[in-house]
Write a protein that holds these residues in place. Structure first.
Motif, PDB file in Angstrom:
ATOM      1  N   LYS A 134       0.813  -1.210   0.000  1.00 49.75           N
ATOM      2  CA  LYS A 134       0.000   0.000   0.000  1.00 49.75           C
ATOM      3  C   LYS A 134       0.856   1.273   0.000  1.00 49.75           C
ATOM      4  N   ALA A 135       2.044   1.230   0.629  1.00 51.06           N
ATOM      5  CA  ALA A 135       2.892   2.422   0.706  1.00 51.06           C
ATOM      6  C   ALA A 135       3.687   2.653  -0.574  1.00 51.06           C
ATOM      7  N   PHE A 136       3.964   1.591  -1.344  1.00 53.72           N
ATOM      8  CA  PHE A 136       4.771   1.706  -2.561  1.00 53.72           C
ATOM      9  C   PHE A 136       4.036   1.048  -3.729  1.00 53.72           C
ATOM     10  N   PRO A 137       2.956   1.685  -4.208  1.00 53.23           N
ATOM     11  CA  PRO A 137       2.171   1.065  -5.282  1.00 53.23           C
ATOM     12  C   PRO A 137       2.934   0.897  -6.578  1.00 53.23           C
ATOM     13  N   CYS A 138       3.929   1.772  -6.841  1.00 53.01           N
ATOM     14  CA  CYS A 138       4.706   1.623  -8.072  1.00 53.01           C
ATOM     15  C   CYS A 138       5.766   0.542  -7.939  1.00 53.01           C
ATOM     16  N   MET A 139       6.147   0.188  -6.698  1.00 51.52           N
ATOM     17  CA  MET A 139       7.072  -0.922  -6.499  1.00 51.52           C
ATOM     18  C   MET A 139       6.346  -2.253  -6.628  1.00 51.52           C
ATOM     19  N   PHE A 140       5.081  -2.282  -6.222  1.00 53.63           N
ATOM     20  CA  PHE A 140       4.271  -3.499  -6.291  1.00 53.63           C
ATOM     21  C   PHE A 140       2.979  -3.162  -7.055  1.00 53.63           C
ATOM     22  N   PRO A 141       3.065  -2.989  -8.380  1.00 54.02           N
ATOM     23  CA  PRO A 141       1.935  -2.463  -9.167  1.00 54.02           C
ATOM     24  C   PRO A 141       0.713  -3.372  -9.183  1.00 54.02           C
ATOM     25  N   TYR A 142       0.868  -4.647  -8.869  1.00 51.31           N
ATOM     26  CA  TYR A 142      -0.282  -5.540  -8.844  1.00 51.31           C
ATOM     27  C   TYR A 142      -0.893  -5.652  -7.447  1.00 51.31           C
ATOM     28  N   GLY A 143      -0.316  -4.913  -6.494  1.00 47.99           N
ATOM     29  CA  GLY A 143      -0.836  -4.968  -5.141  1.00 47.99           C
ATOM     30  C   GLY A 143      -0.581  -6.278  -4.440  1.00 47.99           C
ATOM     31  N   ARG A 144       0.398  -7.048  -4.917  1.00 47.71           N
ATOM     32  CA  ARG A 144       0.734  -8.344  -4.335  1.00 47.71           C
ATOM     33  C   ARG A 144       2.247  -8.456  -4.219  1.00 47.71           C
ATOM     34  N   GLY A 145       2.705  -9.393  -3.395  1.00 46.34           N
ATOM     35  CA  GLY A 145       4.140  -9.688  -3.316  1.00 46.34           C
ATOM     36  C   GLY A 145       4.941  -8.743  -2.465  1.00 46.34           C
ATOM     37  N   GLY A 146       4.296  -8.001  -1.555  1.00 46.49           N
ATOM     38  CA  GLY A 146       5.023  -7.075  -0.707  1.00 46.49           C
ATOM     39  C   GLY A 146       5.954  -7.769   0.270  1.00 46.49           C
ATOM     40  N   ILE A 147       6.805  -6.997   0.899  1.00 46.15           N
ATOM     41  CA  ILE A 147       7.726  -7.543   1.894  1.00 46.15           C
ATOM     42  C   ILE A 147       6.917  -8.170   3.026  1.00 46.15           C
ATOM     43  N   GLU A 148       7.229  -9.398   3.355  1.00 41.09           N
ATOM     44  CA  GLU A 148       6.561 -10.178   4.401  1.00 41.09           C
ATOM     45  C   GLU A 148       5.086 -10.450   4.073  1.00 41.09           C
ATOM     46  N   ALA A 149       4.731 -10.432   2.811  1.00 44.75           N
ATOM     47  CA  ALA A 149       3.374 -10.815   2.440  1.00 44.75           C
ATOM     48  C   ALA A 149       3.167 -12.306   2.744  1.00 44.75           C
ATOM     49  N   VAL A 150       1.935 -12.672   2.973  1.00 47.61           N
ATOM     50  CA  VAL A 150       1.632 -14.067   3.270  1.00 47.61           C
ATOM     51  C   VAL A 150       1.889 -14.906   2.020  1.00 47.61           C
ATOM     52  N   ARG A 151       2.704 -15.938   2.158  1.00 51.07           N
ATOM     53  CA  ARG A 151       3.041 -16.807   1.038  1.00 51.07           C
ATOM     54  C   ARG A 151       3.259 -18.222   1.561  1.00 51.07           C
ATOM     55  N   ARG A 152       3.284 -19.155   0.646  1.00 50.77           N
ATOM     56  CA  ARG A 152       3.413 -20.557   1.062  1.00 50.77           C
ATOM     57  C   ARG A 152       4.725 -20.816   1.794  1.00 50.77           C
ATOM     58  N   VAL A 153       5.809 -20.195   1.326  1.00 41.26           N
ATOM     59  CA  VAL A 153       7.109 -20.312   1.986  1.00 41.26           C
ATOM     60  C   VAL A 153       7.473 -18.928   2.516  1.00 41.26           C
ATOM     61  N   ASN A 154       7.578 -18.805   3.822  1.00 41.79           N
ATOM     62  CA  ASN A 154       7.869 -17.502   4.418  1.00 41.79           C
ATOM     63  C   ASN A 154       9.271 -17.033   4.048  1.00 41.79           C
ATOM     64  N   VAL A 155       9.392 -15.760   3.741  1.00 42.37           N
ATOM     65  CA  VAL A 155      10.685 -15.119   3.471  1.00 42.37           C
ATOM     66  C   VAL A 155      10.852 -14.021   4.515  1.00 42.37           C
ATOM     67  N   ASP A 156      11.942 -14.070   5.287  1.00 38.65           N
ATOM     68  CA  ASP A 156      12.098 -13.104   6.358  1.00 38.65           C
ATOM     69  C   ASP A 156      12.379 -11.708   5.806  1.00 38.65           C
ATOM     70  N   PHE A 157      12.191 -10.723   6.637  1.00 39.95           N
ATOM     71  CA  PHE A 157      12.256  -9.312   6.240  1.00 39.95           C
ATOM     72  C   PHE A 157      13.608  -8.964   5.628  1.00 39.95           C
ATOM     73  N   ARG A 158      14.694  -9.295   6.301  1.00 36.90           N
ATOM     74  CA  ARG A 158      16.025  -8.902   5.842  1.00 36.90           C
ATOM     75  C   ARG A 158      16.335  -9.486   4.463  1.00 36.90           C
ATOM     76  N   ASN A 159      16.087 -10.763   4.282  1.00 33.33           N
ATOM     77  CA  ASN A 159      16.405 -11.402   3.002  1.00 33.33           C
ATOM     78  C   ASN A 159      15.524 -10.880   1.871  1.00 33.33           C
ATOM     79  N   HIS A 160      14.263 -10.561   2.177  1.00 39.14           N
ATOM     80  CA  HIS A 160      13.391 -10.048   1.132  1.00 39.14           C
ATOM     81  C   HIS A 160      13.829  -8.651   0.695  1.00 39.14           C
ATOM     82  N   VAL A 161      14.215  -7.799   1.642  1.00 44.17           N
ATOM     83  CA  VAL A 161      14.713  -6.468   1.283  1.00 44.17           C
ATOM     84  C   VAL A 161      16.000  -6.585   0.481  1.00 44.17           C
ATOM     85  N   ARG A 162      16.880  -7.504   0.884  1.00 43.78           N
ATOM     86  CA  ARG A 162      18.124  -7.699   0.134  1.00 43.78           C
ATOM     87  C   ARG A 162      17.816  -8.132  -1.297  1.00 43.78           C
TER      88      ARG A 162
END
Length: 497
Positions: free
Chosen positions: A56-84
């Motif tokens: 919601k804060a970066f709509p141009c980074m995530f134009p489909y409104g999905r896949g944000g940092i720490e979004a709910v997914r089948r395999v969790n990806v921690d915050f640090r690794n996702h930002v990296r």
């Protein structure tokens, strides 16, 4: 949303859009436990509220409104690794965004601070500490402030306890000054094992003009067939680095690792650190810290412990012998210079043109027949361009306690007709012009950047330098200087077999 954002896109930049303010605070600590435990369906929706801050804060980074940092997914990806991962994304939109790196870093610091505070609360003595802290009042804190301004120790035990725990919490937060202060104890611990350090080195890699930095920034440069006249011009190189600080940090990390492996013969892998004989000798241990200057460029401060170096008490005795002093002088001539032909005076220095973008080059080819001559010529040009000091007000000239402007780098420097070392341990390279900074020729020619190298002989004139460099290497940073240093990462302390 995708079509709406595409209509806002202008000149390859994110356009303006309106954001409606909500009536409740935004959650930036990831999904709640109930959300993580929700039943995930084929479209990754859950039975719980799964709103994502980044989507919601970066709509141009995530134009489909999905896949944000720490979004709910089948395999969790921690915050640090996702930002990296986001900072390494192929289209560079995350790393070049005006706020995304700063927001992510701020959230990481806040989480580390809370986790550190949680660890402190689990200590066995927390109840006793909490009871003591409950006695604090505004008057006690004001009195402590006055005592600190007067350079006095805190008289109230509760204030002392508070400071102790605040430093303990902050020391685990990446990039903060308290974390840097912790490096000092690690340096002193290394001294306890290996003795006093042997050398102090500072390297300022030229991220603005180095062609390798431009490659990290996305320019298509062929280093095997490199030509200075091809590729981006000086102004474009500066814009590339200013627009992509992550590329500058990656360049710094790459160059530091390359210098360690090729010049110092230090190789660090995931499970092992090994060394061989480098340009300065066999390294027993090293400690490097990354510092960021006001304009955001990174440079490296490093202490080196060399093998077979006499302990301080033996060094003092050996310096009294002419044979040992001759060996030290030969070492200084080979590795720590402040003179090459052409740097005899202000007039001879002015006669050599200063090439501001000389770093946009390659080192001389070691397979060339005239390699030695090329190195001598390249070192003169680099020393003229990178190592000649110019005193400027508010850059290095500051008023002392008497109101007189003095250079904080203590220029002009001491002159000497030849490299020397005295029985007391005072040493110096050959220097005929007092405004020439010393350098390590191997770093200057191969990294093509400003650097400084100092020998630590532990004599009377240098007996306090270990404490000085320990404090300087981990000194307090400017208010906004830490971001790029954190992106590069601290070079780790290592002990070598």
């Amino acid at each position: 949303m995708r079509w709406g954002l595409q209509n806002l896109w202008s000149d390859d930049h994110e356009g303006g859009y309106a954001v409606r303010h909500g009536g409740r605070p935004a959650r930036d600590f990831g999904p709640a436990a109930s959300t993580r435990a929700g039943t995930i369906t084929d479209d990754l929706s859950t039975s719980a509220d799964a709103e994502n801050f980044f989507e919601k804060a970066f709509p141009c980074m995530f134009p489909y409104g999905r896949g944000g940092i720490e979004a709910v997914r089948r395999v969790n990806v921690d915050f640090r690794n996702h930002v990296r991962w986001a900072l390494q994304y192929h289209d560079r939109r995350f790393r070049k965004h005006e706020t995304f790196p700063f927001v992510s870093f701020g959230m990481l610091q806040r989480r580390e601070g809370l986790q550190s505070a949680k660890i402190q609360m689990r200590r066995r003595d927390f109840d006793t500490v909490a009871a003591q802290l409950s006695t604090l009042t505004v008057d006690k804190l004001k009195r402590a402030q006055q005592e600190e301004e007067n350079g006095q120790a805190f008289s109230d035990p509760a204030v002392r306890t508070l400071r102790k725990h605040v430093h303990a919490v902050a020391g685990r937060v990446v990039g903060c000054d308290s974390a840097r202060y912790r490096y000092r104890s690690q340096i002193w611990s290394t001294c306890a094992v290996f003795g006093a350090p042997s050398a102090w080195i500072t390297i300022n890699f030229s991220d603005t003009h180095d062609p390798i930095a431009q490659i990290f920034a996305g320019e298509n440069i062929d280093m095997d067939a490199f030509l200075r006249t091809l590729g981006p011009d000086r102004d474009q190189r500066g814009r590339n680095i200013a627009a992509d600080p992550y590329a500058a940090a990656k360049f710094f990390h790459f160059m530091a690792k390359t210098v360690f492996e090729t010049l110092f013969k230090i190789k660090v892998s995931q499970f092992q650190v090994s060394s061989d004989t480098g340009v300065l000798g066999d390294v027993a241990a090293y400690f490097g810290t990354v510092e960021s200057q006001g304009r955001g460029t990174l440079h490296l401060h490093m202490l080196l412990w060399l093998k077979n170096t006499p302990p301080p008490e033996q060094m003092a005795e050996m310096l009294k012998t002419e044979e040992f002093r001759a060996k030290v002088v030969a070492y200084i001539r080979a590795n720590m210079r402040a003179y090459v032909p052409g740097l005899e005076s202000a007039e001879t220095v002015a006669a050599i043109p200063r090439e501001k973008d000389l770093a946009y080059n390659r080192p001389p080819n070691p397979n060339a027949a005239d390699h030695a001559e090329q190195v001598r010529d390249f070192e003169v040009r680099l020393a003229r361009s990178e190592q000649v000091h110019k005193c400027q007000i508010k850059r290095c000239m500051f008023p002392n306690k008497f109101g007189r402007l003095v250079c904080k780098r203590k220029a002009p420097f001491e002159l000497a007709q030849d490299a020397f070392v005295t029985e007391a341990g005072k040493w110096g390279p050959k220097r005929l012009f007092g405004l020439v900074n010393g350098w390590c020729p191997h770093i200057l020619v191969n990294a093509r950047c400003n650097n400084d190298a100092k020998l630590l002989t532990n004599g009377r004139d240098t007996k306090n330098i270990t404490f000085y460099v320990t404090s300087y290497a981990a000194k307090k940073q400017g208010r906004n200087y830490n971001m790029s240093a954190v992106m590069a990462g601290k070079q780790p302390q290592s002990s070598l077999p």
